[in-house]
Design an enzyme around this catalytic site. Structure first.
Site, PDB file in Angstrom:
ATOM      1  CD  GLU A 176       6.703  -5.500  -8.361  1.00  0.00           C
ATOM      2  OE1 GLU A 176       6.183  -5.033  -9.377  1.00  0.00           O
ATOM      3  OE2 GLU A 176       6.055  -5.865  -7.354  1.00  0.00           O
ATOM      4  CD  GLU A 307       6.147  -3.366  -3.664  1.00  0.00           C
ATOM      5  OE1 GLU A 307       5.092  -3.603  -4.295  1.00  0.00           O
ATOM      6  OE2 GLU A 307       7.106  -2.738  -4.152  1.00  0.00           O
TER       7      GLU A 307
HETATM    8  O1  AHR Z   1       2.839  -0.961  -4.199  1.00  0.00           O
HETATM    9  C1  AHR Z   1       2.430  -0.642  -5.485  1.00  0.00           C
HETATM   10  C2  AHR Z   1       3.298  -1.253  -6.555  1.00  0.00           C
HETATM   11  O2  AHR Z   1       3.142  -2.635  -6.548  1.00  0.00           O
HETATM   12  C3  AHR Z   1       4.779  -1.064  -6.427  1.00  0.00           C
HETATM   13  O3  AHR Z   1       5.225   0.144  -6.930  1.00  0.00           O
HETATM   14  C4  AHR Z   1       5.320  -2.201  -7.241  1.00  0.00           C
HETATM   15  O4  AHR Z   1       6.578  -2.619  -6.796  1.00  0.00           O
HETATM   16  C5  AHR Z   1       4.263  -3.270  -7.120  1.00  0.00           C
HETATM   17  O5  AHR Z   1       3.927  -3.810  -8.334  1.00  0.00           O
END
Ligand code: AHR
Length: 518
Positions: A176, A307
């Site tokens: 991110e 994710e």
């Molecule tokens: O999964 C939780 C968080 O969500 C992670 O650390 C981040 O990459 C995302 O914003």
């Protein structure tokens, strides 16, 4: 019971391979995922293997986890891997500024993670620090992990007790970067990512799949910038991709980022909004694929949703930075919706990681001291292992037959159905997303013949039902004996009854039709 829609599956027309890596998981130094979840330390009263919780490993092995992403997430971009090697008591400490502002003692580091991967029989997916780390750190971490022979980092690894290099398949280039990973523009990030990716070398037999950190949700512009810069560049006589995959993240919740809704206490309206948002993943995958197709029509570069999952308001009384949430049958249905979309885009989508494995967000297992509870999400992952590395079988509904409903002005599906074949076996999974009405579906199976079917079903008295230490099996798979198989002139007809809010997994051997004698 609503009217029975009819779907068609051509068993003799297998499509693309559904990579097992679409069923990947994620373990971040966040809340109680690593510490308490995976790692209890060698002196713990909880049974452990070299400090790693034995019950968690045993439970997760049934999921056949193909890859495990670590150490973050946002944590990855403030993690300095050299702090996590050597004698544990001498490891420097740090503040985990993203997650609860707690002090991290670095007791779970590279060797502990790689040991966990061995115990789980899974491929490591390491996320390098691009946000606050250096190109040298990335380069040396890869050397430490994967290089044999005489080299500074391989010798350091040996001094820390590991003789042979490990194999590392997946390397994430930051996380991110538009947000917690450095607040960069796509142009800034891509320049940095190219440097990190260049110096993350392939050592010996180890071949890295370098994954550039991608977009939030539907930021297709980010993907386009990464695709514009994916090759090594001018003057290279055999242009090669500098990173082999591009990621993006997409989370599902019922409300807004500020108030996402409660995990186990929700209205029917919130249920349907959740299903609508989960189904949006399909449109977003399609959007990223369209951009990638324009630059890479032969699909050399993979797409990775590293994710995904549900994100609810934290449970009352827990640390807001620990992202601890309950997990109900609704979460299991969200997972089912994602699996179907993953299969349908398997030509480009090569990897996905649900967030996160233990005690955080849409977890597979929840622990409390020595207790361990399997969540409904765990069960749908376990019931779907037949799809790993299988070939997709397209499921097509007769025109106008898709079971749908209107939610927030959009038409969404109320049934999720996907099928695959591997080693002459059919796996068919189906989810009834309706929390109040049973559904019957008829599947016309053509081209091959299916033998005896084995089935299991996951369902609950209510879609908000979940497991707890007091009732660990409230939501658990049961044998399913309601599959009706009839022979028809076109092949076979399978009729399934799906209770409200349920997930069904069926398997059966496939045979070729007997050829008529000449
Ligand atoms: O999964 C939780 C968080 O969500 C992670 O650390 C981040 O990459 C995302 O914003």
């Amino acid at each position: 019971m609503t009217a029975s829609p009819v779907a068609v599956v051509d068993l003799d027309l297998p499509g693309p391979r559904i990579s097992r890596h679409l069923y990947g998981h994620f373990a971040e130094h966040l809340g109680r995922c690593i510490y308490e979840g995976f790692w209890v330390g060698e002196d713990s009263e909880i049974e452990n293997v070299e400090g790693i919780r034995a019950d968690v490993v045993e439970a997760l092995r049934a999921l056949k986890i193909p890859n495990l992403r670590w150490p973050g997430g946002c944590f990855a971009d403030e993690y300095h891997w050299m702090d996590g090697i050597g004698p544990r008591e001498q490891r420097p400490r740090m503040v985990n500024t993203h997650w609860g502002d707690v002090v991290e003692n670095n007791h779970f580091g590279t060797h502990e993670f790689m040991r966990l991967c061995e115990l789980l029989d899974t491929e490591p997916y390491i996320s390098a620090n691009v946000g606050s780390g250096t190109v040298r750190e990335t380069s040396e971490w890869v050397e430490y992990l994967t290089r044999g022979g005489e080299a500074p980092m391989s010798e350091l690894r040996r001094r820390n007790g590991r003789q042979d290099p490990w194999q590392v398949k997946f390397l994430g280039i930051g996380n991110e970067p538009w947000g917690c990973g450095g607040g960069m523009s796509a142009e800034q990030y891509v320049a940095l990512a190219r440097q990190h990716a260049t110096y993350a070398r392939n050592h010996g037999q180890n071949k890295l799949c370098r994954i550039a950190a991608g977009a939030a949700d539907d930021d297709y512009g980010w993907t386009e910038t990464l695709m514009k810069h994916v090759t090594r560049g001018l003057g290279d006589t055999s242009p090669q991709d500098i990173y082999q995959a591009i990621s993006f993240h997409y989370y599902t919740f019922a409300g807004t980022w500020a108030d996402k809704g409660k995990a186990a206490d929700f209205t029917r309206e919130e249920h349907w909004t959740t299903m609508r948002k989960a189904q949006r993943v399909r449109e977003i995958i399609a959007g990223h694929c369209a951009v990638m197709d324009a630059y890479d029509p032969t699909r050399k570069v993979g797409l990775a949703l590293d994710e995904w999952g549900t994100w609810w308001n934290v449970e009352e009384g827990t640390n807001p930075g620990f992202l601890h949430q309950q997990n109900t049958m609704r979460d299991a249905l969200v997972a089912a919706v994602h699996f179907e979309a993953f299969h349908d885009y398997a030509e480009r989508l090569r990897l996905a990681n649900i967030a996160q494995t233990v005690n955080v967000l849409q977890a597979m297992v929840l622990t409390d001291g020595p207790q361990l509870v399997l969540t409904p999400s765990y069960h749908v992952f376990e019931m779907s292992t037949g799809h790993h590395d299988a070939q997709r079988l397209d499921v097509r509904f007769a025109p106008g037959q898709e079971p749908v409903r209107e939610v927030d002005g959009e038409t969404i599906n109320t049934l999720s159905l996907t099928a695959s074949t591997k080693d002459d076996q059919l796996t068919l999974t189906a989810a009834n997303l309706d929390p109040d009405a049973a559904q019957q579906v008829t599947v016309s199976l053509r081209g091959r013949t299916i033998g005896q079917l084995q089935g299991r079903i996951l369902t609950a008295g209510d879609v908000a039902d979940h497991n707890s230490a007091e009732a660990p099996e409230r939501v658990a798979p049961q044998p399913y004996r309601h599959a009706q198989l009839q022979h028809t002139p076109a092949g076979q007809q399978l009729t399934l009854q799906l209770p409200p809010a349920s997930y069904l997994s069926l398997t059966g051997d496939l045979h070729d039709h007997l050829q008529p004698q000449a």
